[in-house]
Write a protein that holds these residues in place. Structure first.
Motif, PDB file in Angstrom:
ATOM      1  N   ASP A 140       0.391   7.811  -2.210  1.00  7.62           N
ATOM      2  CA  ASP A 140       0.648   9.069  -1.491  1.00  7.62           C
ATOM      3  C   ASP A 140       1.863   8.906  -0.583  1.00  7.62           C
ATOM      4  OD1 ASP A 140      -1.518  10.300  -2.715  1.00  7.62           O
ATOM      5  OD2 ASP A 140      -2.899   9.825  -1.059  1.00  7.62           O
ATOM      6  N   ALA A 141       1.968   7.745   0.056  1.00 11.39           N
ATOM      7  CA  ALA A 141       3.135   7.462   0.898  1.00 11.39           C
ATOM      8  C   ALA A 141       4.406   7.484   0.065  1.00 11.39           C
ATOM      9  CB  ALA A 141       2.973   6.115   1.598  1.00 11.39           C
ATOM     10  N   ALA A 142       4.362   6.842  -1.095  1.00 10.12           N
ATOM     11  CA  ALA A 142       5.530   6.800  -1.979  1.00 10.12           C
ATOM     12  C   ALA A 142       5.918   8.204  -2.435  1.00 10.12           C
ATOM     13  CB  ALA A 142       5.238   5.914  -3.182  1.00 10.12           C
ATOM     14  N   ALA A 143       4.940   8.997  -2.799  1.00  9.57           N
ATOM     15  CA  ALA A 143       5.216  10.371  -3.249  1.00  9.57           C
ATOM     16  C   ALA A 143       5.839  11.192  -2.132  1.00  9.57           C
ATOM     17  CB  ALA A 143       3.924  11.020  -3.753  1.00  9.57           C
ATOM     18  N   LEU A 144       5.327  11.036  -0.919  1.00  8.34           N
ATOM     19  CA  LEU A 144       5.869  11.777   0.221  1.00  8.34           C
ATOM     20  C   LEU A 144       7.305  11.338   0.513  1.00  8.34           C
ATOM     21  CD1 LEU A 144       5.427  13.822   2.487  1.00  8.34           C
ATOM     22  CD2 LEU A 144       4.353  11.994   3.824  1.00  8.34           C
TER      23      LEU A 144
ATOM     24  N   LEU B  95      -2.310   0.715   5.395  1.00 10.57           N
ATOM     25  CA  LEU B  95      -2.476  -0.326   6.417  1.00 10.57           C
ATOM     26  C   LEU B  95      -2.315  -1.731   5.855  1.00 10.57           C
ATOM     27  CD1 LEU B  95      -5.521  -1.857   6.440  1.00 10.57           C
ATOM     28  CD2 LEU B  95      -6.188   0.427   7.083  1.00 10.57           C
ATOM     29  N   GLU B  96      -2.461  -1.881   4.536  1.00 11.50           N
ATOM     30  CA  GLU B  96      -2.300  -3.189   3.915  1.00 11.50           C
ATOM     31  C   GLU B  96      -0.834  -3.576   3.724  1.00 11.50           C
ATOM     32  OE1 GLU B  96      -5.193  -3.940   0.608  1.00 11.50           O
ATOM     33  OE2 GLU B  96      -5.684  -1.827   1.003  1.00 11.50           O
ATOM     34  N   LEU B  97       0.066  -2.590   3.758  1.00  9.67           N
ATOM     35  CA  LEU B  97       1.495  -2.854   3.547  1.00  9.67           C
ATOM     36  C   LEU B  97       2.349  -2.610   4.780  1.00  9.67           C
ATOM     37  CD1 LEU B  97       2.474  -1.364   0.066  1.00  9.67           C
ATOM     38  CD2 LEU B  97       2.142  -3.747   0.695  1.00  9.67           C
ATOM     39  N   MET B  98       1.879  -1.793   5.683  1.00  7.88           N
ATOM     40  CA  MET B  98       2.717  -1.380   6.807  1.00  7.88           C
ATOM     41  C   MET B  98       3.085  -2.561   7.708  1.00  7.88           C
ATOM     42  SD  MET B  98       0.055   0.526   9.342  1.00  7.88           S
ATOM     43  CE  MET B  98      -1.054  -0.410  10.403  1.00  7.88           C
ATOM     44  N   LYS B  99       4.207  -2.410   8.361  1.00 11.08           N
ATOM     45  CA  LYS B  99       4.630  -3.366   9.381  1.00 11.08           C
ATOM     46  C   LYS B  99       4.020  -2.891  10.701  1.00 11.08           C
ATOM     47  CE  LYS B  99       7.697  -5.548   6.738  1.00 11.08           C
ATOM     48  NZ  LYS B  99       7.175  -5.449   5.421  1.00 11.08           N
ATOM     49  N   THR B 100       3.450  -3.820  11.444  1.00  9.35           N
ATOM     50  CA  THR B 100       2.817  -3.430  12.710  1.00  9.35           C
ATOM     51  C   THR B 100       3.719  -3.681  13.909  1.00  9.35           C
ATOM     52  OG1 THR B 100       1.710  -5.578  12.836  1.00  9.35           O
ATOM     53  CG2 THR B 100       0.474  -3.744  11.852  1.00  9.35           C
ATOM     54  N   HIS B 101       4.759  -4.482  13.732  1.00  7.41           N
ATOM     55  CA  HIS B 101       5.732  -4.672  14.808  1.00  7.41           C
ATOM     56  C   HIS B 101       6.797  -3.596  14.618  1.00  7.41           C
ATOM     57  CE1 HIS B 101       8.135  -6.538  17.886  1.00  7.41           C
ATOM     58  NE2 HIS B 101       9.166  -6.485  17.062  1.00  7.41           N
ATOM     59  N   VAL B 102       6.673  -2.522  15.388  1.00  3.52           N
ATOM     60  CA  VAL B 102       7.535  -1.364  15.202  1.00  3.52           C
ATOM     61  C   VAL B 102       8.408  -1.170  16.434  1.00  3.52           C
ATOM     62  CG1 VAL B 102       7.598   1.114  14.744  1.00  3.52           C
ATOM     63  CG2 VAL B 102       5.742  -0.264  13.809  1.00  3.52           C
ATOM     64  N   ILE B 103       9.686  -1.046  16.204  1.00  2.37           N
ATOM     65  CA  ILE B 103      10.610  -0.700  17.275  1.00  2.37           C
ATOM     66  C   ILE B 103      10.533   0.814  17.424  1.00  2.37           C
ATOM     67  CG2 ILE B 103      12.998  -0.787  18.087  1.00  2.37           C
ATOM     68  CD1 ILE B 103      11.574  -3.546  17.607  1.00  2.37           C
ATOM     69  N   SER B 104      10.271   1.260  18.635  1.00  2.00           N
ATOM     70  CA  SER B 104      10.171   2.700  18.880  1.00  2.00           C
ATOM     71  C   SER B 104      10.960   3.029  20.134  1.00  2.00           C
ATOM     72  CB  SER B 104       8.707   3.117  19.039  1.00  2.00           C
ATOM     73  OG  SER B 104       8.135   2.472  20.157  1.00  2.00           O
ATOM     74  N   THR B 105      11.038   4.292  20.424  1.00  2.00           N
ATOM     75  CA  THR B 105      11.702   4.753  21.634  1.00  2.00           C
ATOM     76  C   THR B 105      10.837   5.823  22.270  1.00  2.00           C
ATOM     77  OG1 THR B 105      13.835   5.447  22.570  1.00  2.00           O
ATOM     78  CG2 THR B 105      13.137   6.524  20.510  1.00  2.00           C
TER      79      THR B 105
ATOM     80  N   LEU C 200       6.754  -4.629  -7.334  1.00  2.00           N
ATOM     81  CA  LEU C 200       7.379  -5.735  -8.070  1.00  2.00           C
ATOM     82  C   LEU C 200       6.566  -7.015  -8.010  1.00  2.00           C
ATOM     83  CD1 LEU C 200      11.097  -5.030  -7.149  1.00  2.00           C
ATOM     84  CD2 LEU C 200       9.952  -4.638  -9.344  1.00  2.00           C
ATOM     85  N   GLU C 201       5.727  -7.145  -6.989  1.00  2.00           N
ATOM     86  CA  GLU C 201       4.858  -8.326  -6.882  1.00  2.00           C
ATOM     87  C   GLU C 201       3.494  -8.090  -7.539  1.00  2.00           C
ATOM     88  OE1 GLU C 201       4.764  -9.286  -2.706  1.00  2.00           O
ATOM     89  OE2 GLU C 201       6.908  -9.774  -2.696  1.00  2.00           O
ATOM     90  N   GLY C 202       3.336  -6.926  -8.167  1.00  2.00           N
ATOM     91  CA  GLY C 202       2.097  -6.627  -8.892  1.00  2.00           C
ATOM     92  C   GLY C 202       0.918  -6.292  -7.998  1.00  2.00           C
ATOM     93  N   GLN C 203       1.189  -5.897  -6.757  1.00  2.00           N
ATOM     94  CA  GLN C 203       0.091  -5.552  -5.844  1.00  2.00           C
ATOM     95  C   GLN C 203      -0.425  -4.142  -6.071  1.00  2.00           C
ATOM     96  OE1 GLN C 203       2.031  -6.309  -2.075  1.00  2.00           O
ATOM     97  NE2 GLN C 203       1.126  -8.342  -1.948  1.00  2.00           N
ATOM     98  N   LEU C 204       0.362  -3.304  -6.662  1.00  2.00           N
ATOM     99  CA  LEU C 204      -0.048  -1.908  -6.917  1.00  2.00           C
ATOM    100  C   LEU C 204      -0.373  -1.709  -8.375  1.00  2.00           C
ATOM    101  CD1 LEU C 204       2.377   0.205  -4.737  1.00  2.00           C
ATOM    102  CD2 LEU C 204      -0.003  -0.273  -4.320  1.00  2.00           C
TER     103      LEU C 204
ATOM    104  N   ILE D 183      11.131  -0.087   0.982  1.00  2.00           N
ATOM    105  CA  ILE D 183      11.201  -1.472   0.510  1.00  2.00           C
ATOM    106  C   ILE D 183       9.818  -2.117   0.491  1.00  2.00           C
ATOM    107  CG2 ILE D 183      11.721  -2.593   2.705  1.00  2.00           C
ATOM    108  CD1 ILE D 183      13.297  -3.408  -0.702  1.00  2.00           C
ATOM    109  N   ASP D 184       8.951  -1.751   1.436  1.00  2.00           N
ATOM    110  CA  ASP D 184       7.584  -2.293   1.431  1.00  2.00           C
ATOM    111  C   ASP D 184       6.872  -1.924   0.135  1.00  2.00           C
ATOM    112  OD1 ASP D 184       7.915  -3.255   4.076  1.00  2.00           O
ATOM    113  OD2 ASP D 184       7.232  -1.337   4.910  1.00  2.00           O
TER     114      ASP D 184
END
Length: 147
Positions: A108-112, A4-14, A143-147, A136-137
């Protein structure tokens, strides 16, 4: 770090009722290769990707295109293209969608994503679409040292 700290919340869906033509138009407009499919209740119903659209269209299209070359009858080909344009997203989407809860760990997201070769994952909160996380997130966070 949680998704939830990295995800985009404005999501285009159908929606499941949208047509494949509608989905392809959204792919083009937003320059994405896949979309979450969300029901009227906000629940994640599946995912539709370029692969799903190609899979729905190409095998029969290629067979008919070859037949047109031989028989010079393009009516069946035109009918197939029209049928595919109006095919619902629900008929072609991958379901159930592979998704993550917003409280999942980013690693876990990255591994999946790595193991399943996914470009993005829908993120849910109590089964409802809450966001989307992409490769990319995660790359930017590393690369920004957040992880």
């Amino acid at each position: 770090m949680k998704v939830l700290e990295l995800m985009k919340t404005h999501v285009i869906s159908t929606s499941p009722e949208a047509t494949l033509r509608d989905a392809v138009d959204l792919f083009d407009l937003y320059q994405v290769s896949g979309l979450p499919v969300v029901g009227t209740d906000g629940q994640l119903a599946g995912v539709i990707t370029e692969f799903d659209v190609i899979h729905a269209l190409l095998p029969e299209f290629i067979r008919l295109k070859a037949a047109v070359a031989i028989h010079k009858d393009s009516e069946a080909l035109v009918a197939l293209v029209e049928k595919t344009r109006s095919t619902s997203v629900a008929e072609a989407m991958s379901s159930p969608a592979v998704s993550l809860d917003e409280n999942s760990d980013v690693l876990d997201a990255a591994a999946l994503m790595l193991s399943r070769k996914f470009k993005r994952l829908p993120v849910t909160s109590e089964g409802r679409l809450a966001g989307i996380i992409s490769r990319i997130d995660i790359c930017q966070a590393v690369l920004e040292g957040q992880l």
